[in-house]
Motif scaffolding. Structure first.
Motif, PDB file in Angstrom:
ATOM      1  N   ASN A   1       0.775  -1.238   0.020  1.00 44.32           N
ATOM      2  CA  ASN A   1      -0.046  -0.131   0.174  1.00 44.32           C
ATOM      3  C   ASN A   1       0.823   1.300  -0.084  1.00 44.32           C
ATOM      4  N   PRO A   2       1.378   1.648  -1.053  1.00 44.26           N
ATOM      5  CA  PRO A   2       2.344   2.756  -1.280  1.00 44.26           C
ATOM      6  C   PRO A   2       1.667   3.962  -0.882  1.00 44.26           C
ATOM      7  N   GLU A   3       0.555   4.108  -0.949  1.00 48.38           N
ATOM      8  CA  GLU A   3      -0.257   5.357  -0.858  1.00 48.38           C
ATOM      9  C   GLU A   3      -0.031   5.932   0.564  1.00 48.38           C
ATOM     10  N   MET A   4       0.064   5.052   1.663  1.00 48.88           N
ATOM     11  CA  MET A   4       0.302   5.483   3.171  1.00 48.88           C
ATOM     12  C   MET A   4       1.630   5.961   3.327  1.00 48.88           C
ATOM     13  N   LEU A   5       2.466   5.953   2.372  1.00 57.51           N
ATOM     14  CA  LEU A   5       3.910   6.451   2.646  1.00 57.51           C
ATOM     15  C   LEU A   5       4.001   7.685   2.156  1.00 57.51           C
ATOM     16  N   LEU A   6       4.828   8.583   2.682  1.00 57.88           N
ATOM     17  CA  LEU A   6       5.325   9.977   2.380  1.00 57.88           C
ATOM     18  C   LEU A   6       5.606   9.724   0.932  1.00 57.88           C
ATOM     19  N   ARG A   7       5.536  10.712   0.217  1.00 64.73           N
ATOM     20  CA  ARG A   7       5.830  10.809  -1.472  1.00 64.73           C
ATOM     21  C   ARG A   7       7.294  10.437  -1.610  1.00 64.73           C
ATOM     22  N   LYS A   8       8.447  10.920  -0.745  1.00 63.71           N
ATOM     23  CA  LYS A   8       9.724  10.793  -1.055  1.00 63.71           C
ATOM     24  C   LYS A   8      10.103   9.137  -0.831  1.00 63.71           C
ATOM     25  N   ASP A   9       9.314   8.392   0.121  1.00 65.93           N
ATOM     26  CA  ASP A   9       9.619   7.019   0.276  1.00 65.93           C
ATOM     27  C   ASP A   9       8.789   6.283  -0.498  1.00 65.93           C
TER      28      ASP A   9
ATOM     29  N   GLY B   1       9.102   5.629  -3.796  1.00 64.76           N
ATOM     30  CA  GLY B   1       9.831   4.730  -4.854  1.00 64.76           C
ATOM     31  C   GLY B   1       9.113   5.092  -6.088  1.00 64.76           C
ATOM     32  N   ARG B   2      10.305   4.620  -7.237  1.00 66.65           N
ATOM     33  CA  ARG B   2       9.854   5.071  -8.553  1.00 66.65           C
ATOM     34  C   ARG B   2       8.758   4.060  -8.925  1.00 66.65           C
ATOM     35  N   ALA B   3       8.642   2.913  -8.860  1.00 65.35           N
ATOM     36  CA  ALA B   3       7.866   1.804  -9.539  1.00 65.35           C
ATOM     37  C   ALA B   3       6.371   2.317  -8.623  1.00 65.35           C
ATOM     38  N   ALA B   4       6.398   2.448  -7.443  1.00 59.54           N
ATOM     39  CA  ALA B   4       5.081   2.843  -6.763  1.00 59.54           C
ATOM     40  C   ALA B   4       4.555   3.977  -7.127  1.00 59.54           C
ATOM     41  N   THR B   5       5.543   4.949  -7.548  1.00 63.15           N
ATOM     42  CA  THR B   5       5.055   6.368  -7.921  1.00 63.15           C
ATOM     43  C   THR B   5       4.295   6.256  -9.035  1.00 63.15           C
ATOM     44  N   MET B   6       4.831   5.633 -10.156  1.00 70.06           N
ATOM     45  CA  MET B   6       4.343   5.262 -11.376  1.00 70.06           C
ATOM     46  C   MET B   6       3.163   4.696 -11.371  1.00 70.06           C
ATOM     47  N   GLN B   7       2.833   3.686 -10.552  1.00 70.73           N
ATOM     48  CA  GLN B   7       1.553   2.983 -10.402  1.00 70.73           C
ATOM     49  C   GLN B   7       0.549   3.834  -9.885  1.00 70.73           C
ATOM     50  N   LEU B   8       0.791   4.681  -9.018  1.00 69.32           N
ATOM     51  CA  LEU B   8      -0.112   5.714  -8.382  1.00 69.32           C
ATOM     52  C   LEU B   8      -0.506   6.617  -9.397  1.00 69.32           C
ATOM     53  N   LYS B   9       0.402   7.144 -10.131  1.00 69.93           N
ATOM     54  CA  LYS B   9      -0.199   8.113 -11.299  1.00 69.93           C
ATOM     55  C   LYS B   9      -0.515   7.738 -12.242  1.00 69.93           C
ATOM     56  N   ASP B  10      -0.456   6.482 -12.804  1.00 67.70           N
ATOM     57  CA  ASP B  10      -1.223   5.822 -13.756  1.00 67.70           C
ATOM     58  C   ASP B  10      -2.460   5.162 -13.368  1.00 67.70           C
ATOM     59  N   GLY B  11      -2.729   4.897 -12.187  1.00 63.32           N
ATOM     60  CA  GLY B  11      -3.891   4.465 -11.482  1.00 63.32           C
ATOM     61  C   GLY B  11      -3.877   2.902 -11.744  1.00 63.32           C
ATOM     62  N   SER B  12      -2.735   2.249 -11.921  1.00 62.06           N
ATOM     63  CA  SER B  12      -2.621   0.710 -11.828  1.00 62.06           C
ATOM     64  C   SER B  12      -2.466   0.101 -10.491  1.00 62.06           C
ATOM     65  N   ALA B  13      -2.366   1.061  -9.408  1.00 65.81           N
ATOM     66  CA  ALA B  13      -2.006   0.421  -7.911  1.00 65.81           C
ATOM     67  C   ALA B  13      -3.340   0.120  -7.517  1.00 65.81           C
ATOM     68  N   SER B  14      -3.552  -1.053  -6.933  1.00 66.09           N
ATOM     69  CA  SER B  14      -4.703  -1.282  -6.339  1.00 66.09           C
ATOM     70  C   SER B  14      -4.934  -1.038  -4.764  1.00 66.09           C
ATOM     71  N   ARG B  15      -6.012  -0.383  -4.633  1.00 69.39           N
ATOM     72  CA  ARG B  15      -6.375   0.104  -3.293  1.00 69.39           C
ATOM     73  C   ARG B  15      -6.546  -1.182  -2.270  1.00 69.39           C
ATOM     74  N   LEU B  16      -5.909  -0.954  -1.174  1.00 68.75           N
ATOM     75  CA  LEU B  16      -6.091  -2.102  -0.014  1.00 68.75           C
ATOM     76  C   LEU B  16      -7.306  -1.939   0.658  1.00 68.75           C
ATOM     77  N   GLN B  17      -8.478  -2.908   0.666  1.00 71.95           N
ATOM     78  CA  GLN B  17      -9.641  -2.924   1.522  1.00 71.95           C
ATOM     79  C   GLN B  17      -9.519  -3.919   2.403  1.00 71.95           C
ATOM     80  N   PHE B  18     -10.342  -4.022   3.544  1.00 72.06           N
ATOM     81  CA  PHE B  18     -10.376  -5.128   4.488  1.00 72.06           C
ATOM     82  C   PHE B  18     -11.359  -6.126   3.886  1.00 72.06           C
ATOM     83  N   GLY B  19     -11.224  -7.181   4.074  1.00 66.77           N
ATOM     84  CA  GLY B  19     -11.954  -8.546   3.250  1.00 66.77           C
ATOM     85  C   GLY B  19     -11.945  -8.769   2.092  1.00 66.77           C
ATOM     86  N   ALA B  20     -11.256  -7.890   1.140  1.00 66.26           N
ATOM     87  CA  ALA B  20     -11.250  -8.180  -0.229  1.00 66.26           C
ATOM     88  C   ALA B  20     -10.151  -9.072  -0.507  1.00 66.26           C
TER      89      ALA B  20
END
Length: 731
Positions: A450-458, A460-479
């Motif tokens: 869940n890279p969204e919970m980290l500070l922007r500088k922490d 990393g490149r791959a997680a930042t790219m996933q968050l910008k293009d929308g490919s990062a999946s959001r973590l939900q309880f029970g999913a």
């Protein structure tokens, strides 16, 4: 005269009569019947006073048990008489008499005279006798006999009857307070554990009999059963670790050929040969595949709840409560149970001053899984952060706290809130290496889950790219996870299969085997010239094929995409490009998922397919992770090692006593250093060493050169001084 004397001694000399009966039973039947009648009369007298030492009866019982197979009709009631005698008077019997009766019954069982269904329940009741040697003999015979009974095929009738009998023994301990029943129940549990490890009783009924022993009021029985569940797989892991450390015998032999021959090298080579021989001997045994004992529990939820209620009573010592805590956490983690009262119970023990606090961390991590509500785990994480990750405690304590939070969050990432996580990641530049590694491991974990919970500088490149293009999946309880772990990358198999089967326009001649033996093919001149396709023609055909199907849509390159994502202000046209690129990637992911489900539902994967799939996954991960320094391994959900909580620790400096103890330990089994010439001093002087040197090694020295340039007078003086010195040494 000799024969008549021997015949007169037979009625009293039982070993000789036993030897003669085994050679010719029919000829000595009258002598045996005489001894058997004597045994019956002696037994009747003994039953009146069973606590007396009856040496004569013991000898008669041993004699009859040795030769009873020769007279089966006459001795039909003999085994049952011994069984009844032991059942009625086992406690009051003399130890030697009781031991002789038991040995006779074991001998009868080995000869097949008596059935084990009658004998083994009796032996379990004899465990209550206060005789250590007798208990050891009974225990070894019970284990060996059950193992032999199940050697060729499972003896389900015997197994079910004995397991039911052991269960009744365990229940009798709960109702009564007799120490004799407790000893019998303890030995019963030991038998079950030993047979499970020997892979004889590895079914669910045995496991549930041992599980019932965890609730025994006798501490020794409960601890034995709990340790069985906690250490059922340790032997297997140790054997796997030993296989990795096997020495290379051939390499050591080659080294000994060209190196100096010493006793130490020969000892090491012999030890390596023994280790390899032992491993080869064990590898010949049939391989067995078992579930862990915790997977065979009938009611894991009820088992965990009963253990928790037993642990909450505070009637037992801290060590036993810690074992129960560890077992409850293992059951919760493996079966993903819901026992919400267990987590507040752990909070009160999460103090730096608490004894064995690292094992409490292990229990907290093992009891975490994705189905635990974050509200239940959040107080545990906050208690660890408040008590351990502060500047008021030592650096080692801070490292333990960060590692414990990481292990919990690896199993339930939603257990920590965003503010606390960002606060803990600030320790990534701490001066202590243990604290630094703990904080960075937490960052590496959340970069993946869940890279969204980290500070922007922490992030990393791959997680930042996933968050910008929308490919990062959001973590939900029970999913549920988007990809089944076992099926990830299964579409790669279909791609490789298509590549292997794609032969283009080639045709295989079915009659190729019928061609001439020499390999020549007759070609007639009437067939016309041969058209050979060159590489340029193939390229032209490919270009024509592309123009027919239409040009492929141009995609944004990786470098351009990275520039657009890193840019703070972008135009509408660039934003539209980013949106289209994100949609295209989502379509690709959807196509991969459909291909994966299609392959999984229409094809049965073989072991070769799984091996190929693992290879393709590794290659894909290597290509994807190019430039990435470190990837986080998936947490082991079953068990947490205490070393993972402690983290990297600097080795403490030994004091004087510890150093001397280490030195003395290294000297054991080693020859004493020193000269082998019998001299008191350890070595020779430099002058003595110079005498043994080769002349060419000392020919250039000044003393040697000047010695050759001496005059005649100087030589005479030196010779005279040498003669006088020799004369003085003689006196």
């Amino acid at each position: 005269m000799g024969k008549r004397n021997r015949a007169a001694l037979l009625p009293t000399h039982l070993p000789q009569l036993q030897n003669l009966i085994k050679r010719d039973a029919k000829s000595y039947e009258a002598e045996f019947l005489q001894q058997y009648r004597h045994y019956q009369s002696t037994l009747a007298i003994f039953c009146l006073k069973p606590n007396e030492e009856a040496k004569e009866l013991s000898e008669l019982v041993t004699f009859i048990s040795q030769v009873c197979q020769c007279y089966p009709k006459e001795t039909a009631e003999f085994p049952q008489q011994l069984v009844d005698l032991l059942q009625q008077h086992c406690v009051v019997l003399n130890p030697d008499v009781r031991k002789s009766f038991v040995q006779a019954l074991i001998l009868l069982r080995n000869k097949g005279v008596i059935d084990n269904t009658r004998l083994l329940p009796l032996f379990f009741t004899l465990f209550k006798c206060k005789d250590k040697q007798l208990r050891e003999m009974l225990y070894s015979h019970i284990v060996t006999d059950i193992k032999n009974a199940n050697a060729k095929a499972k003896n389900n009738k015997l197994n079910r009857s004995l397991q039911s009998y052991m269960f009744t023994i365990l229940e009798s301990v709960k109702t009564g307070n007799s120490d004799e029943n407790a000893v019998s129940a303890k030995k019963s549990v030991d038998v079950c554990v030993d047979l499970y490890h020997k892979n004889v009783w590895n079914d669910a009924k045995t496991v549930n009999v041992i599980a019932e022993a965890c609730f025994s009021p006798v501490s020794k029985i409960a601890v034995t059963a709990i340790r069985f569940f906690l250490s059922s797989n340790e032997d297997k892991e140790e054997s796997d670790d030993d296989d990795d450390d096997m020495p290379d015998v051939k390499r050591m032999q080659m080294a000994n050929v060209h190196a100096k021959k010493t006793k130490a090298r020969s000892r090491r080579l012999d030890a390596a040969k023994k280790k390899v021989a032992k491993k080869n001997k064990n590898s010949k045994k049939a391989e067995t595949f078992n579930f862990s004992a915790l997977h065979l529990l009938n009611d894991p939820q009820g088992f965990a709840e009963k253990l928790y209620s037993k642990m909450s009573s505070k009637e037992e010592r801290w060590e036993i409560r810690l074992l129960r805590m560890n077992l409850i956490s293992r059951v919760i983690g493996i079966h993903q149970l819901s026992l919400l009262g267990f987590y507040p119970y752990l909070v009160k023990y999460l103090q730096p001053s608490q004894r064995d606090v690292t094992m409490v961390f292990v229990a907290a991590a093992q009891s975490s899984h994705p189905l635990v509500p974050p509200d239940a785990l959040e107080p545990v994480v906050k208690a660890i952060a408040n008590n351990f990750v502060t500047d008021r405690v030592a650096n080692e304590v801070m490292a333990v706290g960060l590692n414990g939070i990481r292990e919990i969050c690896a199993r339930q990432p939603l257990a920590i809130d965003e503010t606390l996580l960002q606060d803990l990641t600030q320790y990534k530049n701490h001066k202590d290496k243990g604290v630094l590694m703990g904080a960075r491991s937490l960052i590496a974990l959340y970069r993946e889950v869940n890279p969204e919970m980290l500070l922007r500088k922490d992030r990393g490149r791959a997680a930042t790219m996933q968050l910008k293009d929308g490919s990062a999946s959001r973590l939900q309880f029970g999913a549920a996870e988007a990809d089944a772990l076992g099926l990830r990358g299964v579409e790669l198999l279909e791609e490789t299969k298509a590549e292997d089967e794609d032969w283009g326009d080639w045709e295989v001649d079915e009659d190729a085997s019928d061609s001439d033996e020499e390999g020549w093919i007759n070609v007639s001149d009437d067939e016309g010239p041969l058209n050979i396709a060159m590489s340029d023609d193939e390229d032209v055909k490919k270009d024509e094929k592309k123009t027919e199907t239409g040009e492929k849509k141009r995609r944004i390159g990786k470098r351009q995409l990275r520039k657009l994502q890193d840019a703070e202000e972008i135009s509408e046209e660039q934003r539209e490009k980013l949106r289209k690129e994100a949609e295209a990637r989502r379509e690709e992911e959807e196509k991969k998922r459909e291909a994966m489900l299609k392959v999984a539902s229409s094809r049965i994967l073989t072991p070769a397919d799984f091996a190929k799939l693992n290879e393709l996954r590794e290659n894909q991960d290597i290509e994807k992770a190019a430039g990435v320094k470190r990837t986080n391994d998936k947490a082991n959900d079953d068990q947490v090692d205490e070393s993972a909580i402690l983290g990297a620790r600097k080795k403490a400096k030994m004091d004087y006593e510890a150093r001397m103890a280490s030195i003395q330990e290294g000297r054991e089994g080693r020859e004493k250093y020193g000269s082998k010439k019998g001299k008191e001093r350890g070595s020779t002087t430099n002058r003595e060493k110079a005498r043994k040197k080769n002349f060419m090694m000392i020919a250039h020295k000044t003393s040697v050169v000047l010695k050759g340039k001496r005059s005649l007078v100087e030589k005479q003086k030196a010779l005279r001084a040498s003669i006088n010195k020799q004369k003085k040494s003689k006196h």
